[in-house]
Design a protein around this motif. Structure first.
Motif, PDB file in Angstrom:
ATOM      1  N   UNK A   1       0.834  -1.182   0.000  1.00  0.00           N
ATOM      2  CA  UNK A   1       0.000   0.000   0.000  1.00  0.00           C
ATOM      3  C   UNK A   1       0.876   1.242   0.000  1.00  0.00           C
ATOM      4  N   UNK A   2       0.438   2.253  -0.708  1.00  0.00           N
ATOM      5  CA  UNK A   2       1.187   3.503  -0.809  1.00  0.00           C
ATOM      6  C   UNK A   2       1.195   4.234   0.525  1.00  0.00           C
ATOM      7  N   UNK A   3       2.140   5.119   0.664  1.00  0.00           N
ATOM      8  CA  UNK A   3       2.233   5.908   1.892  1.00  0.00           C
ATOM      9  C   UNK A   3       1.052   6.874   1.969  1.00  0.00           C
ATOM     10  N   UNK A   4       0.538   7.122   3.178  1.00  0.00           N
ATOM     11  CA  UNK A   4      -0.601   8.044   3.308  1.00  0.00           C
ATOM     12  C   UNK A   4      -0.201   9.470   2.960  1.00  0.00           C
ATOM     13  N   UNK A   5      -1.159  10.212   2.428  1.00  0.00           N
ATOM     14  CA  UNK A   5      -0.924  11.626   2.141  1.00  0.00           C
ATOM     15  C   UNK A   5      -0.719  12.396   3.437  1.00  0.00           C
ATOM     16  N   UNK A   6      -1.543  12.071   4.421  1.00  0.00           N
ATOM     17  CA  UNK A   6      -1.476  12.790   5.694  1.00  0.00           C
ATOM     18  C   UNK A   6      -2.032  11.908   6.806  1.00  0.00           C
ATOM     19  N   UNK A   7      -1.543  12.141   8.034  1.00  0.00           N
ATOM     20  CA  UNK A   7      -2.065  11.465   9.212  1.00  0.00           C
ATOM     21  C   UNK A   7      -2.549  12.528  10.184  1.00  0.00           C
ATOM     22  N   UNK A   8      -3.650  12.233  10.884  1.00  0.00           N
ATOM     23  CA  UNK A   8      -4.184  13.170  11.868  1.00  0.00           C
ATOM     24  C   UNK A   8      -4.808  12.390  13.009  1.00  0.00           C
ATOM     25  N   UNK A  21      -5.256   9.538   5.400  1.00  0.00           N
ATOM     26  CA  UNK A  21      -5.930   9.812   4.135  1.00  0.00           C
ATOM     27  C   UNK A  21      -5.018   9.401   2.984  1.00  0.00           C
ATOM     28  N   UNK A  22      -5.589   8.696   2.010  1.00  0.00           N
ATOM     29  CA  UNK A  22      -4.886   8.243   0.816  1.00  0.00           C
ATOM     30  C   UNK A  22      -5.627   8.761  -0.409  1.00  0.00           C
ATOM     31  N   UNK A  23      -4.921   8.920  -1.518  1.00  0.00           N
ATOM     32  CA  UNK A  23      -5.592   9.182  -2.792  1.00  0.00           C
ATOM     33  C   UNK A  23      -6.413   7.947  -3.121  1.00  0.00           C
ATOM     34  N   UNK A  24      -7.655   8.149  -3.563  1.00  0.00           N
ATOM     35  CA  UNK A  24      -8.454   6.964  -3.851  1.00  0.00           C
ATOM     36  C   UNK A  24      -9.844   7.284  -4.333  1.00  0.00           C
ATOM     37  N   UNK A  55     -16.685  19.799   2.311  1.00  0.00           N
ATOM     38  CA  UNK A  55     -15.589  20.198   1.421  1.00  0.00           C
ATOM     39  C   UNK A  55     -15.696  19.583   0.023  1.00  0.00           C
ATOM     40  N   UNK A  56     -16.743  18.799  -0.226  1.00  0.00           N
ATOM     41  CA  UNK A  56     -16.962  18.140  -1.526  1.00  0.00           C
ATOM     42  C   UNK A  56     -15.774  17.272  -1.953  1.00  0.00           C
ATOM     43  N   UNK A  57     -15.217  16.529  -1.000  1.00  0.00           N
ATOM     44  CA  UNK A  57     -14.084  15.648  -1.296  1.00  0.00           C
ATOM     45  C   UNK A  57     -14.430  14.188  -1.012  1.00  0.00           C
ATOM     46  N   UNK A  58     -15.701  13.843  -1.074  1.00  0.00           N
ATOM     47  CA  UNK A  58     -16.182  12.503  -0.701  1.00  0.00           C
ATOM     48  C   UNK A  58     -15.527  11.388  -1.505  1.00  0.00           C
ATOM     49  N   UNK A  59     -15.421  11.511  -2.796  1.00  0.00           N
ATOM     50  CA  UNK A  59     -14.887  10.436  -3.627  1.00  0.00           C
ATOM     51  C   UNK A  59     -13.410  10.562  -3.950  1.00  0.00           C
ATOM     52  N   UNK A  60     -12.736  11.568  -3.402  1.00  0.00           N
ATOM     53  CA  UNK A  60     -11.337  11.809  -3.769  1.00  0.00           C
ATOM     54  C   UNK A  60     -10.334  11.092  -2.871  1.00  0.00           C
ATOM     55  N   UNK A  61     -10.699  10.845  -1.624  1.00  0.00           N
ATOM     56  CA  UNK A  61      -9.753  10.277  -0.675  1.00  0.00           C
ATOM     57  C   UNK A  61     -10.296   8.994  -0.048  1.00  0.00           C
TER      58      UNK A  61
END
Length: 130
Positions: A1-8, A21-24, A55-61
């Motif tokens: 699996x790819x590295x996460x974009x960000x962790x929180x 969060x990952x690109x997906x 933020x309208x990012x439902x299907x992006x991540x």
């Protein structure tokens, strides 16, 4: 699996949510289970997905989270905060919309501790006159 974009991290009551969060395509996995299995009630899922909807990012991540501690409500709110923080880190432009809705503020309310001589935090034993 790819590295996460960000962790929180999100917290609420005794619950802690570590969010990645990952690109997906919008897949959400909580403790290696789909969100539908982890939160069967629709109300909790709506609450968790609120930052993505605003933020309208439902299907992006893709969201992968590890939840522990507390109960269902605390975990849902901790996850919500973690997702909001992760989105604000990835795209700083989204921070304004998230902050306006109050999604970046930690809910600091916790259970009050029990005091000695009382039955609960404030409930005193029943008074007997005789």
């Amino acid at each position: 699996m790819a590295a996460p974009l960000v962790q929180a991290t999100g917290r609420r009551k005794e619950s802690v949510a570590r969010v990645r969060l990952y690109e997906g395509s919008g897949q959400i996995t909580l403790n290696d289970r789909p969100i539908e299995d982890y939160f069967p009630t629709i109300a909790r899922r709506i609450r968790v997905l609120e930052p993505l909807e605003i933020t309208s990012t439902r299907g992006r991540y893709d969201v992968k989270a590890t939840l522990h501690g507390g109960g269902v409500t605390g975990q849902a709110d901790a996850l919500r905060l973690g997702i909001a923080r992760a989105l604000a880190t990835i795209e700083p432009g989204l921070r304004i919309a998230l902050k306006k809705q109050g999604l970046l503020r930690r809910d600091a309310r916790v259970v009050e501790r029990k005091k000695y001589g009382l039955k609960k935090a404030r409930r005193a034993p029943q008074y007997t006159k005789r």
